[in-house]
Design an enzyme around this catalytic site. Sequence first.
Site, PDB file in Angstrom:
ATOM      1  N   GLY A  78      43.784  44.203  41.188  1.00  0.00           N
ATOM      2  CA  GLY A  78      44.679  44.457  42.305  1.00  0.00           C
ATOM      3  C   GLY A  78      44.207  43.685  43.525  1.00  0.00           C
ATOM      4  O   GLY A  78      43.319  42.832  43.457  1.00  0.00           O
ATOM      5  N   GLU A 119      44.667  39.159  41.083  1.00  0.00           N
ATOM      6  CA  GLU A 119      45.526  38.639  42.154  1.00  0.00           C
ATOM      7  C   GLU A 119      44.707  37.708  43.060  1.00  0.00           C
ATOM      8  O   GLU A 119      44.062  38.170  43.986  1.00  0.00           O
ATOM      9  CB  GLU A 119      46.118  39.794  42.950  1.00  0.00           C
ATOM     10  CG  GLU A 119      46.985  40.738  42.103  1.00  0.00           C
ATOM     11  CD  GLU A 119      47.651  41.825  42.922  1.00  0.00           C
ATOM     12  OE1 GLU A 119      47.857  41.636  44.149  1.00  0.00           O
ATOM     13  OE2 GLU A 119      47.989  42.871  42.345  1.00  0.00           O
ATOM     14  N   TYR A 120      44.836  36.391  42.782  1.00  0.00           N
ATOM     15  CA  TYR A 120      45.521  35.689  41.710  1.00  0.00           C
ATOM     16  C   TYR A 120      44.624  34.565  41.234  1.00  0.00           C
ATOM     17  O   TYR A 120      43.839  34.024  42.030  1.00  0.00           O
ATOM     18  CB  TYR A 120      46.843  35.086  42.190  1.00  0.00           C
ATOM     19  CG  TYR A 120      47.804  36.106  42.730  1.00  0.00           C
ATOM     20  CD1 TYR A 120      48.687  36.757  41.876  1.00  0.00           C
ATOM     21  CD2 TYR A 120      47.799  36.430  44.081  1.00  0.00           C
ATOM     22  CE1 TYR A 120      49.577  37.697  42.369  1.00  0.00           C
ATOM     23  CE2 TYR A 120      48.678  37.374  44.575  1.00  0.00           C
ATOM     24  CZ  TYR A 120      49.562  38.007  43.720  1.00  0.00           C
ATOM     25  OH  TYR A 120      50.421  38.952  44.204  1.00  0.00           O
ATOM     26  N   MET A 190      55.200  41.271  38.124  1.00  0.00           N
ATOM     27  CA  MET A 190      55.301  41.967  39.407  1.00  0.00           C
ATOM     28  C   MET A 190      56.562  41.509  40.144  1.00  0.00           C
ATOM     29  O   MET A 190      56.640  40.389  40.633  1.00  0.00           O
ATOM     30  CB  MET A 190      54.052  41.713  40.245  1.00  0.00           C
ATOM     31  CG  MET A 190      52.811  42.339  39.635  1.00  0.00           C
ATOM     32  SD  MET A 190      51.354  42.226  40.702  1.00  0.00           S
ATOM     33  CE  MET A 190      50.906  40.510  40.466  1.00  0.00           C
TER      34      MET A 190
END
Length: 260
Positions: A78, A119-120, A190
């Site tokens: 995350g 990410e990412y 996402m």
Amino acid sequence: MQLRRLVGYYFGKNTRSGFDLNSAPVGELTDLIYSNAKPNGDGTCALAHPDIDETNFETLRSIKAAHPNLHLLLSVGGAPPSTFFSKIASSEGLRVKFAESCIDLALKNGFDGLDIDWEYPVNDGIPGSAIHSEDRYNFVSLLKTTRDVLDRRMGRKHGLLTAATTAYWNHLPDLALSEIARYLDWFNVMSWLWPAGSPCSHSRTSRLTFSDAVTRKVSRVEAKEARRASASRPSTGSLPLRSWGRTPAGRWGATACPFS
């Protein structure tokens, strides 16, 4: 077309806002992803919110007992807990340590697998940040190692491995999608997130409008990359849809513009 999976996503910190995890509509889900654990610089995996995660895990075990066909996945990463992914993915030793540690954490708490939320890769998702072009294929190696360890640890029971990936067209070339797909059960694309100050626009993780030449180009690029991935492993896509975004004040909450 028959819906094969209905995947829910629960952010552990929501419990601090008074949300009762028992009220989640798990009876309608095939899979529930819990966020989040985080990778450390030494390759180990740790809970991001240990003060509430342990309590939530007890609740999830009760939910699983009542719904034995529900699959539980632990999300790792995350933003911002993705800081060390590039370092870990670049080292064979750290990849193995990461896989063993994260799978240990997942299995001892009753999960059926992992969701990797880096990410990412390559550009860190931050404008002006350093470019790590080696991340593209190091991510493939990280997922391969995680799949190998997961298969070994799970024995005859299939362990689930998924990845949360952006839908932003500029970032898709940073992902070796057809290679990644070999090791995943599905992608979680996402498809949410509106930036603060511009609540009716969208950011790198969403692609919600197709109104001009730029977004038509976006659509073509996304379609090409999606075809490459699906050619490797059909039926590996999951499209999360959430009415969730930043309000003009920068707070997380309901979307601040109408849908039509």
